[in-house]
Design an enzyme around this catalytic site. Structure first.
Site, PDB file in Angstrom:
ATOM      1  CG  ASP A  93      -0.251   0.138   2.505  1.00 26.19           C
ATOM      2  OD1 ASP A  93       0.976   0.323   2.504  1.00 26.19           O
ATOM      3  OD2 ASP A  93      -0.915   0.076   3.550  1.00 26.19           O
ATOM      4  CG  ASP A 267      -5.930  -5.621   1.853  1.00 24.64           C
ATOM      5  OD1 ASP A 267      -6.590  -4.884   1.103  1.00 24.64           O
ATOM      6  OD2 ASP A 267      -5.540  -5.260   2.981  1.00 24.64           O
ATOM      7  CB  CYS A 305     -10.432 -27.526   8.143  1.00 31.65           C
ATOM      8  SG  CYS A 305      -9.080 -26.397   7.744  1.00 31.65           S
ATOM      9  CB  CYS A 307      -5.441 -26.004   8.007  1.00 32.39           C
ATOM     10  SG  CYS A 307      -6.011 -25.927   9.711  1.00 32.39           S
ATOM     11  CB  CYS A 310      -8.287 -28.815  11.107  1.00 30.75           C
ATOM     12  SG  CYS A 310      -9.157 -27.288  11.545  1.00 30.75           S
ATOM     13  CG  HIS A 336      -8.609 -22.910  11.143  1.00 32.68           C
ATOM     14  ND1 HIS A 336      -9.020 -24.067  10.509  1.00 32.68           N
ATOM     15  CD2 HIS A 336      -9.717 -22.122  11.239  1.00 32.68           C
ATOM     16  CE1 HIS A 336     -10.315 -23.991  10.262  1.00 32.68           C
ATOM     17  NE2 HIS A 336     -10.764 -22.824  10.695  1.00 32.68           N
TER      18      HIS A 336
END
Lengths: 372, 372
Positions: A93, A267, A305, A307, A310, A336
């Site tokens: 930015d 974002d 999930c 990930c 998890c 996660h």
């Protein structure tokens, strides 16, 4: 041109697009959510972990890096990619949002903004030229224009004066950026919640034929319905062959609604910030892991999930880590929530591809609890 | 017997031993340094990262887990290994050290110790029976006896009374532990800095024929030379066919000196704690990464180190992360310091194997700066 979007498909029932964002640091499938790495690190995460989650582009902040460690140090390190060991794409930015919101005692002139550092109170100055030069030192793939994110609510007069200055500043950014072979300048449409001002802003900035455009001044406290309305009339004003970025938006509903209105990039710090506060995103809504209900719950946050968190840890263990202020808890929750979002975007892309985005939206909203 | 040591080699110029510690959760090469995971997590690290660094056994703390989240919760989770997703070996201390040092307003009786939780001030009670039962719920591979770590300095009378109570308590621990097929009780030699008391303590506890023995009451503020002297006369009193653990020791010099006096196992929070404060261990001594000298230093902490941190990040970036209070900084520093120690122990083992431990010590001390 350093960055371009290849639009692979346009949805025929919504404005959603499926695409590939080509950057000097890789090709990213769009629509995409960009994790935020404010201080040259996505909080708690290594670059390898980000890659594993499916992230190909991150956002970093000019304001913070300008103040600490300083852009000259990062230039010396070989740029932000080398400094932070991230070989994916980076969007920075311009610092505009922060000097207007974080910087104390700011003084705005046509030249730029004088402000006091939130770190030590020292006087600093950012202008379109300086913000662009800083981003040239950082070497980000996408350079955002130095603008004013018009606050909400704003009077019509304020919003008009603000967007016109943003346009004048954009031209100065464009004149400053000499590294267009490897850095792409994105302009930012402002105009608050006034349709005619959004039109004026879009007309002024698209005239500059930039490699990409952002919609700014949204997700600043206005009702979501109003944001969607602004997107409804603003996005169609942007060229179809350029990437479109909706700044500061990352809640699951707004991601889906934004995609349906033609946005390619998003974002937001929220998903990682709430992770560190002990709140997990799941397809059945938010789960406050630190609550007592999780104390004896030996199931994962979300059994479906994929990930790392998890697959290996229970809610009970996560709650223990969070209550005991253990860093591993912050890491596992962040993993996660970021995976939830990369996975959500991947599902959205699949839904566009298979012509079922409205149905996907309906099912997701129902399961998440947005329709209750 | 749940845990046993296989002594592969005894050094012929020092008391150092090379061995394999067989546990229900893997075989560990000794001498070994055990990272400390006080609250069911080695701060900042995942279990996979610990494995990658070469750690096969960690220490966790009965006192902390007893208070939060509570041992019954961990029993319900299937034990500490399952709770924290660590399938390597675990040694748990007994809580004795903490109730004597952290617990406020403690009341010591022959029965046990009443103390106030450092978390909420509530009254708690630990005894040899309870400390052992807690460790049975945790399911650690090595269960430490509930003892008093005699403070330094202590009068001869205090030290004698204290070690004798430690022996009486040890017998109660031994009677309580019914899971000896999968959990091994280690006794702890006390006796402060008095040779005759160390002899008395060692004689009393080795009589119980336990699977392992620790030397306690050292590294509690006494000069290092005094600690080495106590080890000189205490370690030979312990049976050669049982593992020997020196509690709370982890500085590079003391690890080497301890090994040379016949110690097989060590633990210490210091290497990970100083990491989080921005200090790295290197073979050329400590490096305070947060200092200004690192600001523009784009070399790694140690170019010869094979850890993830040294392979990918500069001192300048680490310093930035530390100064900006970024969690990734704590992670990267911890990874490096733990790798430094697992690597040091691996070098020590190689030196024993190749009959060059005294020469290794000399070179290490010279390079580290201990001889200056």
């Amino acid at each position: 041109m350093a960055v371009r979007i290849e639009v692979l498909k346009e949805d025929n029932r919504t404005r959603a697009r499926l695409g590939k964002l080509h950057t000097p640091h890789g090709v990213i499938e769009t629509p995409v959510f960009m994790p935020v790495g404010t201080q040259a690190t996505v909080k708690t995460m290594t670059p390898e972990e980000l890659k594993d989650l499916g992230a190909g582009i991150i956002l970093s902040n000019t304001y913070h890096l300008f103040l600490r460690p300083g852009h000259e140090l990062i230039r010396e390190a070989g740029g932000l990619h080398a400094f932070m060991h991230w070989d994916g794409a980076i969007l920075t930015d311009s610092g505009g949002f922060q000097v207007f919101s974080l910087g104390d005692l700011r003084k705005i002139t046509e030249e730029g903004v004088e402000f006091r550092s939130h770190l030590d109170g020292s006087k600093k100055f950012l202008s379109p030229e300086i913000a662009t030069q800083v981003q040239m030192a950082l070497g980000s793939d996408i350079v955002m224009a130095f603008d004013e994110c018009t606050p909400y609510p704003a009077t019509r007069d304020y919003a008009k004066a603000s967007l016109e200055r943003t346009t004048r500043w954009l031209k100065r950014c464009q004149e400053t950026l000499t590294t267009t072979d490897r850095q792409a300048l994105f302009g930012i449409v402002q105009g608050s919640m006034y349709e005619d001002l959004r039109k004026q802003s879009a007309a002024e900035i698209t005239e500059l034929d930039l490699p990409g455009y952002a919609v700014g001044g949204l997700s600043v406290g206005e009702p979501k319905e109003l944001m969607y309305e602004v997107l409804d009339y603003t996005v169609p004003l942007l060229p179809k062959d350029k990437p479109r970025y909706l700044m500061g938006v990352g809640s699951p509903d707004a991601l889906i609604e934004g995609v349906m209105r033609g946005i390619d990039m998003f974002d937001c710090v929220l998903p990682t910030r709430i992770a560190r506060n002990g709140t997990a995103l799941t397809r059945y809504g938010k789960l406050v892991v630190r609550n007592a209900e999780s104390a004896h719950d030996f199931s994962p946050i979300d059994p479906t999930c994929d990930c790392y968190t998890c697959k290996n840890y229970s809610r009970a263990y996560l709650r223990h880590l969070i209550k005991a202020d253990e860093i591993l808890g912050l890491r596992l929750m962040t993993i996660h929530n970021l995976r939830f979002l990369t996975n959500l975007m991947s599902e959205i892309r699949a839904a566009i591809k298979e012509n079922r985005l409205p149905e996907y939206r309906e099912k997701f909203f129902y399961e998440y609890g947005y329709l209750k």
